[in-house]
Scaffold this motif. Structure first.
Motif: not given
Length: 88
Positions: A1-11
């Protein structure tokens, strides 16, 4: 299991959908940067799913009501602990 960050800006709809999908096999946190979430059916549906799945959702601006606000400097420190960071 990986730790993932999703950065939301344009799409925004695509980023939220990706965060939901990645959460199936990973630990995912979603960060909304520097803008208000658009008011659309896709965004509303994704936010509802994020709440149901109890994913962590954060923002660095007070424009997004109902989402936990964290200063940009603190988010930068948090990003160091992720295996992958996906910017949208």
């Amino acid at each position: 299991m990986k730790k993932i960050a999703v950065i939301v800006r344009e799409r925004q709809p695509e980023a939220l959908r990706m965060g939901i999908g990645l959460s199936v096999l990973n630990d995912v946190d979603i960060y909304i940067f520097d803008r208000k979430l658009e008011a659309s059916d896709n965004i509303s549906l994704n936010l509802e799913m994020i709440k149901e799945m109890r994913l962590c959702l954060y923002t660095n601006t007070a424009l997004n009501e109902g989402i936990e606000h964290i200063p940009t400097e603190d988010i930068a420190k948090r990003l160091l602990k992720y295996d992958n960071i996906l910017p949208y």
